[in-house]
Design an enzyme around this catalytic site. Sequence first.
Site, PDB file in Angstrom:
ATOM      1  N   SER A 139     -16.856  24.944  22.798  1.00 12.94           N
ATOM      2  CA  SER A 139     -18.079  24.379  23.370  1.00 12.94           C
ATOM      3  C   SER A 139     -18.114  24.735  24.848  1.00 12.94           C
ATOM      4  O   SER A 139     -17.056  24.892  25.473  1.00 12.94           O
ATOM      5  CB  SER A 139     -18.058  22.851  23.221  1.00 12.94           C
ATOM      6  OG  SER A 139     -19.064  22.265  24.024  1.00 12.94           O
ATOM      7  N   TYR A 152     -13.502  14.377  22.648  1.00 15.31           N
ATOM      8  CA  TYR A 152     -14.118  15.618  22.152  1.00 15.31           C
ATOM      9  C   TYR A 152     -13.985  16.732  23.202  1.00 15.31           C
ATOM     10  O   TYR A 152     -13.546  17.843  22.893  1.00 15.31           O
ATOM     11  CB  TYR A 152     -15.598  15.359  21.847  1.00 15.31           C
ATOM     12  CG  TYR A 152     -16.378  16.596  21.457  1.00 15.31           C
ATOM     13  CD1 TYR A 152     -16.320  17.088  20.163  1.00 15.31           C
ATOM     14  CD2 TYR A 152     -17.166  17.284  22.393  1.00 15.31           C
ATOM     15  CE1 TYR A 152     -17.027  18.228  19.800  1.00 15.31           C
ATOM     16  CE2 TYR A 152     -17.873  18.415  22.036  1.00 15.31           C
ATOM     17  CZ  TYR A 152     -17.800  18.885  20.737  1.00 15.31           C
ATOM     18  OH  TYR A 152     -18.504  20.020  20.384  1.00 15.31           O
TER      19      TYR A 152
HETATM   20  N1  LIG Z   1     -24.199  20.925  17.900  1.00 18.39           N
HETATM   21  C1  LIG Z   1     -23.868  21.178  19.142  1.00 18.39           C
HETATM   22  O1  LIG Z   1     -24.642  20.910  20.088  1.00 18.39           O
HETATM   23  C2  LIG Z   1     -22.551  21.833  19.468  1.00 18.39           C
HETATM   24  C3  LIG Z   1     -22.334  22.272  20.783  1.00 18.39           C
HETATM   25  C4  LIG Z   1     -21.128  22.871  21.100  1.00 18.39           C
HETATM   26  C5  LIG Z   1     -20.157  23.049  20.131  1.00 18.39           C
HETATM   27  N2  LIG Z   1     -20.387  22.625  18.857  1.00 18.39           N
HETATM   28  C6  LIG Z   1     -19.300  22.837  17.872  1.00 18.39           C
HETATM   29  O2  LIG Z   1     -19.793  23.590  16.794  1.00 18.39           O
HETATM   30  C7  LIG Z   1     -19.093  23.236  15.589  1.00 18.39           C
HETATM   31  C8  LIG Z   1     -20.102  22.877  14.513  1.00 18.39           C
HETATM   32  O3  LIG Z   1     -20.882  21.790  14.985  1.00 18.39           O
HETATM   33  P1  LIG Z   1     -22.262  21.345  14.309  1.00 18.39           P
HETATM   34  O4  LIG Z   1     -23.131  20.898  15.407  1.00 18.39           O
HETATM   35  O5  LIG Z   1     -22.718  22.370  13.359  1.00 18.39           O
HETATM   36  O6  LIG Z   1     -21.738  20.039  13.551  1.00 18.39           O
HETATM   37  P2  LIG Z   1     -22.299  19.319  12.235  1.00 18.39           P
HETATM   38  O7  LIG Z   1     -23.711  19.676  11.983  1.00 18.39           O
HETATM   39  O8  LIG Z   1     -21.905  17.898  12.416  1.00 18.39           O
HETATM   40  O9  LIG Z   1     -21.403  19.988  11.076  1.00 18.39           O
HETATM   41  C9  LIG Z   1     -20.019  19.799  11.089  1.00 18.39           C
HETATM   42  C10 LIG Z   1     -19.415  20.502   9.890  1.00 18.39           C
HETATM   43  O10 LIG Z   1     -17.996  20.306   9.939  1.00 18.39           O
HETATM   44  C11 LIG Z   1     -17.559  19.699   8.717  1.00 18.39           C
HETATM   45  N3  LIG Z   1     -16.396  18.873   9.019  1.00 18.39           N
HETATM   46  C12 LIG Z   1     -16.274  17.839   9.867  1.00 18.39           C
HETATM   47  N4  LIG Z   1     -15.035  17.344   9.837  1.00 18.39           N
HETATM   48  C13 LIG Z   1     -14.341  18.080   8.928  1.00 18.39           C
HETATM   49  C14 LIG Z   1     -13.023  18.042   8.447  1.00 18.39           C
HETATM   50  N5  LIG Z   1     -12.117  17.130   8.873  1.00 18.39           N
HETATM   51  N6  LIG Z   1     -12.648  18.951   7.528  1.00 18.39           N
HETATM   52  C15 LIG Z   1     -13.520  19.884   7.075  1.00 18.39           C
HETATM   53  N7  LIG Z   1     -14.793  19.967   7.494  1.00 18.39           N
HETATM   54  C16 LIG Z   1     -15.195  19.064   8.409  1.00 18.39           C
HETATM   55  C17 LIG Z   1     -18.781  18.912   8.219  1.00 18.39           C
HETATM   56  O11 LIG Z   1     -18.775  18.673   6.813  1.00 18.39           O
HETATM   57  P3  LIG Z   1     -18.108  17.345   6.161  1.00 18.39           P
HETATM   58  O12 LIG Z   1     -18.548  16.197   7.009  1.00 18.39           O
HETATM   59  O13 LIG Z   1     -18.622  17.330   4.763  1.00 18.39           O
HETATM   60  O14 LIG Z   1     -16.634  17.563   6.211  1.00 18.39           O
HETATM   61  C18 LIG Z   1     -19.877  19.924   8.557  1.00 18.39           C
HETATM   62  O15 LIG Z   1     -19.928  20.941   7.605  1.00 18.39           O
HETATM   63  C19 LIG Z   1     -18.173  22.075  15.958  1.00 18.39           C
HETATM   64  O16 LIG Z   1     -16.868  22.556  16.191  1.00 18.39           O
HETATM   65  C20 LIG Z   1     -18.781  21.554  17.251  1.00 18.39           C
HETATM   66  O17 LIG Z   1     -17.823  20.909  18.045  1.00 18.39           O
HETATM   67  C21 LIG Z   1     -21.558  22.014  18.504  1.00 18.39           C
END
Ligand SMILES: NC(=O)c1ccc[n+]([C@@H]2O[C@H](COP(=O)([O-])OP(=O)(O)OC[C@H]3O[C@@H](n4cnc5c(N)ncnc54)[C@H](OP(=O)(O)O)[C@@H]3O)[C@@H](O)[C@H]2O)c1
Length: 260
Positions: A139, A152
């Site tokens: 991130s 986080y």
């Molecule tokens: N959205 C943002 O603004 C943003 C910004 C910077 C970085 N990121 C990073 O990008 C990545 C994806 O984020 P996102 O926004 O797409 O999040 P999201 O929409 O909440 O999706 C998270 C995904 O991770 C899975 N997950 C969570 N915990 C898990 C575990 N213990 N084991 C296996 N799967 C798991 C969830 O499925 P289940 O719950 O079914 O396991 C889901 O498929 C993350 O690493 C996040 O930190 C996001």
Amino acid sequence: MNISNNTILITGGSMGIGLALAEELLQQNNTVIICARNQKKLDSAQKKNPNLHTVTCDVSDEHSVSNMVDNLLKDHPTLNILINNAGMMHLHDVVNNSLALEHQKNEILTNIFGVISLCDKLLPHLIKQKNAAIVNVTSGLAYMPFMAAPVYTATKAAIHSYSLSIRAALKNTSVTVFEVLPPMVETEMSHGMDMPGMKKMLPNNLAKYTIKKMRKDTLEIKPGAASMMIKMYNWFPWMINKMMDNMAPKLLADITHSTK
Ligand SMILES: NC(=O)c1ccc[n+]([C@@H]2O[C@H](COP(=O)([O-])OP(=O)(O)OC[C@H]3O[C@@H](n4cnc5c(N)ncnc54)[C@H](OP(=O)(O)O)[C@@H]3O)[C@@H](O)[C@H]2O)c1
């Protein structure tokens, strides 16, 4: 790196950024396997994308990771790219001690230990492939503080550092280590978070940008506003701190139920 004809595992690929990466990589003629914990979400991703392979796995649980890797290497012996995308973010009001330690531990296990255990279990296999890659999704927050989500933020800084070190360690192997540092992206994770004057990036635009940069072997991929935010933080930290600090009180006030 060639972004076609690979076999790719994407953790947390059932929604958000992971699913957008999966769909884009399928279009580029790759075999894509996604994992997550929730079977229903995996099924709905698979229904939308019939070529997608799915597997349940909790990356915070070493045994779950071991099982998945053992089965994957039997079913997909050509696996050559690991995308560590699964992540979770808990809002945490430190002053009011709002988040139970158990949730903070789970955040660390998912965001740090999950990445390290996947790398640990898959690297012996990846090193044997002709072309391989590890892609860690961290991130822009890896570079700056965010008082509303201190654990986080620390986990993302840790994986940023880990990525730098394993990249150096693997430099004479076939494994390239990429890091993607997204800005705010329109997903479930960022729901309710708004920074005045900054539009959230759409997951499919982030996926397209990431693949374009991987193709050019850009090792640190900073899509959308992330690049500017990181530069601005280096030049004018007080300005970015003020923006982040302004966003935090509303988020913390919106924590509807304490997880303590
Ligand atoms: N959205 C943002 O603004 C943003 C910004 C910077 C970085 N990121 C990073 O990008 C990545 C994806 O984020 P996102 O926004 O797409 O999040 P999201 O929409 O909440 O999706 C998270 C995904 O991770 C899975 N997950 C969570 N915990 C898990 C575990 N213990 N084991 C296996 N799967 C798991 C969830 O499925 P289940 O719950 O079914 O396991 C889901 O498929 C993350 O690493 C996040 O930190 C996001």
